[in-house]
Design an enzyme around this catalytic site. Structure first.
Site, PDB file in Angstrom:
ATOM      1  N   LYS A 128       1.393  -4.821   9.485  1.00  0.00           N
ATOM      2  CA  LYS A 128       2.620  -4.287   8.892  1.00  0.00           C
ATOM      3  C   LYS A 128       3.280  -3.360   9.900  1.00  0.00           C
ATOM      4  O   LYS A 128       2.620  -2.513  10.498  1.00  0.00           O
ATOM      5  CB  LYS A 128       2.330  -3.532   7.597  1.00  0.00           C
ATOM      6  CG  LYS A 128       3.611  -3.117   6.873  1.00  0.00           C
ATOM      7  CD  LYS A 128       3.350  -2.467   5.520  1.00  0.00           C
ATOM      8  CE  LYS A 128       4.694  -2.236   4.822  1.00  0.00           C
ATOM      9  NZ  LYS A 128       4.685  -1.096   3.924  1.00  0.00           N
ATOM     10  N   CYS A 151       3.176   3.328   9.095  1.00  0.00           N
ATOM     11  CA  CYS A 151       3.158   4.610   8.393  1.00  0.00           C
ATOM     12  C   CYS A 151       4.037   5.637   9.111  1.00  0.00           C
ATOM     13  O   CYS A 151       3.854   5.887  10.304  1.00  0.00           O
ATOM     14  CB  CYS A 151       1.720   5.131   8.292  1.00  0.00           C
ATOM     15  SG  CYS A 151       1.612   6.741   7.443  1.00  0.00           S
ATOM     16  N   GLY A 171       6.948  -2.202  -3.349  1.00  0.00           N
ATOM     17  CA  GLY A 171       6.235  -0.931  -3.388  1.00  0.00           C
ATOM     18  C   GLY A 171       6.720  -0.071  -4.530  1.00  0.00           C
ATOM     19  O   GLY A 171       6.356  -0.274  -5.691  1.00  0.00           O
ATOM     20  N   PRO A 226       0.846  -1.187   0.000  1.00  0.00           N
ATOM     21  CA  PRO A 226       0.000   0.000   0.000  1.00  0.00           C
ATOM     22  C   PRO A 226       0.888   1.246   0.000  1.00  0.00           C
ATOM     23  O   PRO A 226       1.890   1.297   0.714  1.00  0.00           O
ATOM     24  CB  PRO A 226      -0.756  -0.116   1.327  1.00  0.00           C
ATOM     25  CG  PRO A 226       0.173  -0.856   2.228  1.00  0.00           C
ATOM     26  CD  PRO A 226       0.980  -1.781   1.348  1.00  0.00           C
ATOM     27  N   GLU A 246       0.083   5.292   0.197  1.00  0.00           N
ATOM     28  CA  GLU A 246      -0.903   6.358   0.275  1.00  0.00           C
ATOM     29  C   GLU A 246      -0.600   7.442  -0.764  1.00  0.00           C
ATOM     30  O   GLU A 246       0.523   7.925  -0.870  1.00  0.00           O
ATOM     31  CB  GLU A 246      -0.885   6.981   1.686  1.00  0.00           C
ATOM     32  CG  GLU A 246      -1.911   8.047   1.934  1.00  0.00           C
ATOM     33  CD  GLU A 246      -3.328   7.505   1.951  1.00  0.00           C
ATOM     34  OE1 GLU A 246      -4.251   8.302   1.792  1.00  0.00           O
ATOM     35  OE2 GLU A 246      -3.498   6.284   2.130  1.00  0.00           O
TER      36      GLU A 246
END
Length: 316
Positions: free
Chosen positions: A138, A97, A222, A6, A8
Protein backbone atom coordinates in the site's frame (compact mmCIF):
# COMPACT_ATOMS: atom_id res chain seq x y z
CA UNK A 1 -13.38 -6.59 -5.28
CA UNK A 2 -13.87 -4.45 -2.17
CA UNK A 3 -11.24 -4.36 0.55
CA UNK A 4 -11.51 -3.13 4.13
CA UNK A 5 -8.67 -0.76 4.99
CA UNK A 6 -6.33 -0.90 7.96
CA UNK A 7 -6.81 2.09 10.30
CA UNK A 8 -4.44 2.26 13.24
CA UNK A 9 -6.30 2.85 16.49
CA UNK A 10 -9.73 2.39 14.90
CA UNK A 11 -10.24 -0.43 12.43
CA UNK A 12 -8.74 -3.30 14.42
CA UNK A 13 -9.73 -6.97 14.69
CA UNK A 14 -12.81 -6.15 16.79
CA UNK A 15 -14.29 -3.74 14.27
CA UNK A 16 -13.17 -5.99 11.39
CA UNK A 17 -15.15 -8.79 13.01
CA UNK A 18 -18.34 -6.74 13.23
CA UNK A 19 -18.11 -4.97 9.86
CA UNK A 20 -17.42 -8.17 7.93
CA UNK A 21 -20.58 -9.70 9.40
CA UNK A 22 -22.59 -7.12 7.45
CA UNK A 23 -21.27 -8.39 4.12
CA UNK A 24 -19.84 -6.93 0.93
CA UNK A 25 -16.16 -7.07 1.95
CA UNK A 26 -13.93 -9.49 0.02
CA UNK A 27 -10.73 -9.03 2.02
CA UNK A 28 -9.36 -7.11 4.98
CA UNK A 29 -5.90 -5.73 5.68
CA UNK A 30 -4.72 -5.57 9.29
CA UNK A 31 -3.26 -2.57 11.07
CA UNK A 32 0.49 -2.44 10.63
CA UNK A 33 2.88 -4.57 12.65
CA UNK A 34 5.89 -2.34 13.30
CA UNK A 35 9.20 -4.03 12.46
CA UNK A 36 12.37 -2.39 13.73
CA UNK A 37 15.49 -4.43 14.54
CA UNK A 38 14.27 -7.71 15.99
CA UNK A 39 12.38 -10.87 15.15
CA UNK A 40 8.90 -10.56 16.61
CA UNK A 41 7.47 -13.37 18.74
CA UNK A 42 4.35 -15.05 17.42
CA UNK A 43 2.26 -13.40 20.14
CA UNK A 44 2.85 -9.98 18.55
CA UNK A 45 1.50 -11.17 15.22
CA UNK A 46 -1.51 -12.89 16.78
CA UNK A 47 -2.27 -9.97 19.08
CA UNK A 48 -2.63 -7.58 16.14
CA UNK A 49 -4.03 -10.18 13.76
CA UNK A 50 -5.87 -12.73 15.94
CA UNK A 51 -7.50 -14.01 12.77
CA UNK A 52 -4.25 -15.96 12.31
CA UNK A 53 -5.66 -18.31 14.95
CA UNK A 54 -8.77 -18.78 12.79
CA UNK A 55 -7.22 -19.79 9.47
CA UNK A 56 -6.41 -16.18 8.58
CA UNK A 57 -10.08 -15.20 8.42
CA UNK A 58 -12.54 -13.15 10.43
CA UNK A 59 -15.33 -15.07 12.21
CA UNK A 60 -17.51 -14.22 9.20
CA UNK A 61 -15.01 -15.99 6.94
CA UNK A 62 -13.42 -12.95 5.27
CA UNK A 63 -9.67 -13.37 4.63
CA UNK A 64 -7.25 -10.99 6.35
CA UNK A 65 -3.91 -9.95 4.87
CA UNK A 66 -1.41 -9.08 7.63
CA UNK A 67 0.50 -5.82 7.16
CA UNK A 68 4.14 -5.12 8.03
CA UNK A 69 5.77 -1.70 8.33
CA UNK A 70 9.52 -1.14 8.46
CA UNK A 71 12.58 0.02 6.55
CA UNK A 72 15.21 -2.71 6.99
CA UNK A 73 14.97 -5.25 4.15
CA UNK A 74 16.64 -8.08 6.10
CA UNK A 75 14.58 -7.62 9.24
CA UNK A 76 11.38 -7.22 7.23
CA UNK A 77 12.14 -10.42 5.33
CA UNK A 78 12.90 -12.43 8.49
CA UNK A 79 9.68 -11.29 10.13
CA UNK A 80 7.69 -11.91 6.97
CA UNK A 81 8.96 -15.50 6.87
CA UNK A 82 7.94 -16.02 10.49
CA UNK A 83 4.55 -14.42 9.87
CA UNK A 84 4.02 -16.57 6.77
CA UNK A 85 4.38 -19.70 8.91
CA UNK A 86 1.24 -18.63 10.81
CA UNK A 87 -0.88 -18.88 7.66
CA UNK A 88 -2.06 -15.38 6.72
CA UNK A 89 -4.10 -14.89 3.54
CA UNK A 90 -1.18 -12.78 2.39
CA UNK A 91 1.35 -10.18 3.52
CA UNK A 92 0.95 -6.48 2.82
CA UNK A 93 3.70 -3.85 3.10
CA UNK A 94 2.88 -0.39 4.42
CA UNK A 95 4.40 2.52 2.51
CA UNK A 96 1.47 4.85 3.07
CA UNK A 97 1.22 5.68 6.78
CA UNK A 98 1.40 9.49 7.16
CA UNK A 99 1.81 9.58 10.96
CA UNK A 100 4.67 11.87 12.01
CA UNK A 101 5.96 9.48 14.68
CA UNK A 102 6.13 6.65 12.13
CA UNK A 103 7.71 8.77 9.39
CA UNK A 104 10.23 10.22 11.85
CA UNK A 105 11.47 6.69 12.52
CA UNK A 106 11.74 5.93 8.79
CA UNK A 107 8.54 4.03 8.28
CA UNK A 108 5.45 4.39 6.13
CA UNK A 109 5.06 7.18 3.58
CA UNK A 110 8.49 8.75 4.15
CA UNK A 111 10.00 5.82 2.21
CA UNK A 112 8.27 7.07 -0.93
CA UNK A 113 11.30 9.34 -1.29
CA UNK A 114 13.47 6.20 -1.60
CA UNK A 115 12.13 4.08 -4.48
CA UNK A 116 15.18 1.82 -4.56
CA UNK A 117 14.67 0.95 -0.90
CA UNK A 118 11.02 0.15 -1.65
CA UNK A 119 12.21 -2.32 -4.28
CA UNK A 120 14.77 -3.87 -1.91
CA UNK A 121 12.27 -4.34 0.91
CA UNK A 122 9.65 -5.83 -1.36
CA UNK A 123 12.13 -8.13 -3.07
CA UNK A 124 13.53 -9.34 0.26
CA UNK A 125 10.06 -10.09 1.58
CA UNK A 126 8.99 -11.79 -1.64
CA UNK A 127 12.06 -14.07 -1.54
CA UNK A 128 11.44 -14.93 2.12
CA UNK A 129 7.77 -15.82 1.74
CA UNK A 130 6.50 -19.05 0.12
CA UNK A 131 5.31 -18.54 -3.44
CA UNK A 132 1.73 -19.45 -2.52
CA UNK A 133 1.41 -16.49 -0.13
CA UNK A 134 0.60 -13.21 -1.93
CA UNK A 135 2.69 -10.12 -1.23
CA UNK A 136 1.07 -6.73 -1.83
CA UNK A 137 1.88 -3.14 -0.93
CA UNK A 138 0.00 0.00 0.00
CA UNK A 139 1.35 3.41 -0.97
CA UNK A 140 0.32 7.02 -1.30
CA UNK A 141 0.93 9.23 -4.33
CA UNK A 142 4.12 10.45 -2.68
CA UNK A 143 5.59 12.05 0.41
CA UNK A 144 5.62 15.83 -0.08
CA UNK A 145 4.45 15.72 -3.70
CA UNK A 146 3.50 13.20 -6.36
CA UNK A 147 6.51 13.61 -8.64
CA UNK A 148 7.75 10.04 -7.95
CA UNK A 149 4.43 8.17 -7.96
CA UNK A 150 5.21 6.08 -11.03
CA UNK A 151 8.79 5.46 -9.95
CA UNK A 152 7.63 4.15 -6.56
CA UNK A 153 4.89 1.98 -8.02
CA UNK A 154 7.29 0.47 -10.55
CA UNK A 155 9.85 -0.20 -7.82
CA UNK A 156 7.28 -2.11 -5.77
CA UNK A 157 6.21 -4.16 -8.76
CA UNK A 158 9.82 -4.83 -9.76
CA UNK A 159 10.40 -6.05 -6.21
CA UNK A 160 7.61 -8.60 -6.54
CA UNK A 161 4.45 -6.97 -5.21
CA UNK A 162 1.53 -8.68 -6.89
CA UNK A 163 -1.00 -5.94 -6.11
CA UNK A 164 -0.85 -2.27 -5.17
CA UNK A 165 -3.34 -0.30 -3.11
CA UNK A 166 -2.94 3.41 -3.81
CA UNK A 167 -4.28 6.02 -1.42
CA UNK A 168 -4.88 8.91 -3.78
CA UNK A 169 -3.16 11.60 -1.70
CA UNK A 170 0.39 12.40 -0.67
CA UNK A 171 1.61 12.30 2.91
CA UNK A 172 1.49 16.12 2.88
CA UNK A 173 -2.18 15.97 1.89
CA UNK A 174 -2.94 13.89 4.98
CA UNK A 175 -6.64 13.05 5.03
CA UNK A 176 -7.90 16.41 3.77
CA UNK A 177 -10.34 16.24 0.85
CA UNK A 178 -10.16 15.77 -2.02
CA UNK A 179 -8.55 12.49 -3.01
CA UNK A 180 -6.93 12.66 -6.44
CA UNK A 181 -8.39 9.49 -7.93
CA UNK A 182 -7.51 10.52 -11.49
CA UNK A 183 -3.79 10.30 -10.65
CA UNK A 184 -4.14 6.58 -10.01
CA UNK A 185 -5.02 6.04 -13.67
CA UNK A 186 -1.44 6.73 -14.78
CA UNK A 187 -0.14 4.08 -12.39
CA UNK A 188 -2.68 1.57 -13.62
CA UNK A 189 -1.51 2.19 -17.17
CA UNK A 190 2.17 1.87 -16.24
CA UNK A 191 2.33 -1.35 -14.21
CA UNK A 192 1.10 -4.84 -14.92
CA UNK A 193 -0.43 -5.79 -11.56
CA UNK A 194 -3.91 -5.17 -10.14
CA UNK A 195 -4.40 -1.69 -8.66
CA UNK A 196 -6.86 -0.94 -5.88
CA UNK A 197 -8.05 2.66 -5.43
CA UNK A 198 -8.38 4.10 -1.93
CA UNK A 199 -9.21 7.42 -0.32
CA UNK A 200 -12.29 9.56 0.40
CA UNK A 201 -14.89 6.98 -0.64
CA UNK A 202 -17.86 7.81 1.60
CA UNK A 203 -20.81 6.89 -0.62
CA UNK A 204 -22.01 4.92 -3.62
CA UNK A 205 -21.59 8.07 -5.71
CA UNK A 206 -17.99 8.45 -4.51
CA UNK A 207 -17.27 4.83 -5.40
CA UNK A 208 -18.66 5.31 -8.91
CA UNK A 209 -16.66 8.52 -9.44
CA UNK A 210 -13.50 6.88 -8.13
CA UNK A 211 -13.90 3.97 -10.51
CA UNK A 212 -14.39 6.28 -13.48
CA UNK A 213 -11.49 8.59 -12.63
CA UNK A 214 -8.99 5.94 -11.54
CA UNK A 215 -9.97 3.24 -14.01
CA UNK A 216 -9.91 0.77 -11.11
CA UNK A 217 -12.75 -1.68 -10.52
CA UNK A 218 -11.30 -2.64 -7.13
CA UNK A 219 -11.71 -0.34 -4.15
CA UNK A 220 -10.51 -0.13 -0.56
CA UNK A 221 -12.90 1.40 1.99
CA UNK A 222 -11.78 2.89 5.29
CA UNK A 223 -13.54 5.68 7.15
CA UNK A 224 -16.50 5.46 4.77
CA UNK A 225 -17.18 1.90 5.87
CA UNK A 226 -16.82 2.82 9.55
CA UNK A 227 -19.33 5.65 9.09
CA UNK A 228 -21.71 3.50 7.01
CA UNK A 229 -21.30 -0.25 7.67
CA UNK A 230 -23.65 -0.99 4.78
CA UNK A 231 -21.53 0.89 2.25
CA UNK A 232 -19.83 -2.14 0.66
CA UNK A 233 -23.19 -3.84 0.10
CA UNK A 234 -24.64 -0.62 -1.30
CA UNK A 235 -21.73 -0.28 -3.75
CA UNK A 236 -22.31 -3.84 -4.92
CA UNK A 237 -26.07 -3.36 -5.29
CA UNK A 238 -27.03 0.30 -5.80
CA UNK A 239 -30.65 0.81 -4.88
CA UNK A 240 -30.69 -1.99 -2.32
CA UNK A 241 -32.33 -1.12 1.04
CA UNK A 242 -29.82 0.67 3.29
CA UNK A 243 -28.73 -0.63 6.65
CA UNK A 244 -31.02 1.06 9.17
CA UNK A 245 -30.21 2.15 12.71
CA UNK A 246 -32.14 -0.71 14.26
CA UNK A 247 -29.89 -3.17 12.43
CA UNK A 248 -26.79 -1.39 13.66
CA UNK A 249 -27.59 -1.49 17.37
CA UNK A 250 -27.00 -5.26 17.76
CA UNK A 251 -23.70 -4.87 15.90
CA UNK A 252 -22.68 -2.09 18.27
CA UNK A 253 -23.58 -4.28 21.24
CA UNK A 254 -21.45 -7.11 19.88
CA UNK A 255 -18.59 -4.70 19.19
CA UNK A 256 -18.70 -3.36 22.74
CA UNK A 257 -18.71 -6.91 24.12
CA UNK A 258 -15.50 -7.54 22.19
CA UNK A 259 -14.04 -4.26 23.43
CA UNK A 260 -14.82 -5.17 27.02
CA UNK A 261 -13.08 -8.51 26.55
CA UNK A 262 -9.91 -7.10 24.98
CA UNK A 263 -9.44 -3.46 26.04
CA UNK A 264 -8.45 -1.97 29.40
CA UNK A 265 -11.48 -0.67 31.32
CA UNK A 266 -10.40 2.97 31.19
CA UNK A 267 -10.38 2.91 27.38
CA UNK A 268 -13.54 0.91 26.71
CA UNK A 269 -16.07 3.74 26.58
CA UNK A 270 -13.81 5.73 24.31
CA UNK A 271 -13.72 2.96 21.72
CA UNK A 272 -17.51 2.78 21.44
CA UNK A 273 -17.86 6.56 21.36
CA UNK A 274 -15.18 6.70 18.67
CA UNK A 275 -17.27 4.50 16.38
CA UNK A 276 -20.43 6.37 17.31
CA UNK A 277 -18.70 9.61 16.32
CA UNK A 278 -18.11 8.26 12.80
CA UNK A 279 -21.68 6.95 12.54
CA UNK A 280 -22.95 10.51 13.10
CA UNK A 281 -21.95 11.28 9.52
CA UNK A 282 -24.52 8.83 8.15
CA UNK A 283 -27.16 8.32 10.86
CA UNK A 284 -29.13 11.11 12.59
CA UNK A 285 -29.84 8.61 15.39
CA UNK A 286 -26.10 8.38 16.03
CA UNK A 287 -25.92 12.13 16.67
CA UNK A 288 -28.66 11.89 19.30
CA UNK A 289 -27.03 8.85 20.88
CA UNK A 290 -23.58 10.47 20.88
CA UNK A 291 -24.87 13.56 22.66
CA UNK A 292 -26.59 11.33 25.20
CA UNK A 293 -23.48 9.31 26.09
CA UNK A 294 -20.54 11.58 25.32
CA UNK A 295 -19.83 12.37 28.99
CA UNK A 296 -20.27 8.78 30.21
CA UNK A 297 -17.06 6.83 30.77
CA UNK A 298 -18.20 3.95 32.99
CA UNK A 299 -18.79 0.95 30.68
CA UNK A 300 -21.87 -0.36 32.51
CA UNK A 301 -23.49 3.08 32.48
CA UNK A 302 -22.67 3.48 28.81
CA UNK A 303 -24.36 0.17 27.95
CA UNK A 304 -27.46 1.15 29.92
CA UNK A 305 -27.66 4.60 28.32
CA UNK A 306 -27.12 3.40 24.77
CA UNK A 307 -28.83 0.02 24.66
CA UNK A 308 -31.24 0.10 27.62
CA UNK A 309 -31.73 -2.44 30.45
CA UNK A 310 -30.58 -6.06 29.89
CA UNK A 311 -34.15 -7.23 29.20
CA UNK A 312 -34.46 -4.76 26.33
CA UNK A 313 -31.03 -5.75 25.00
CA UNK A 314 -32.01 -9.42 24.95
CA UNK A 315 -35.26 -8.58 23.18
CA UNK A 316 -33.34 -6.68 20.53
Amino acid sequence: MILLAPMEGLLDHMLRDVLTRVGGIDRCVSEFIRITDQLMPNRVFTRIVPELLNGGRTPAGVPVRAQLLGSDPVCMAENAAKLAALGPEGIDLNFGCPAKCVNRHRGGAVLLDEPELLREITAAVRRAVPAGIPVSAKMRLGYLDDSRTLECAQALVDGGAGELVIHARTKADGYKPPAYWDRIAAVRAAVAVPIVANGEIWSVADAAACRVQSGCADLMLGRGMVADPGLALAIRSPGAPPLVWGQLLPLMQDFFALVRAHVATRHQAGRLKQWLHYLRRRYPEAEEAYQRVRTINAPDQLVLALFGPPALQEAA
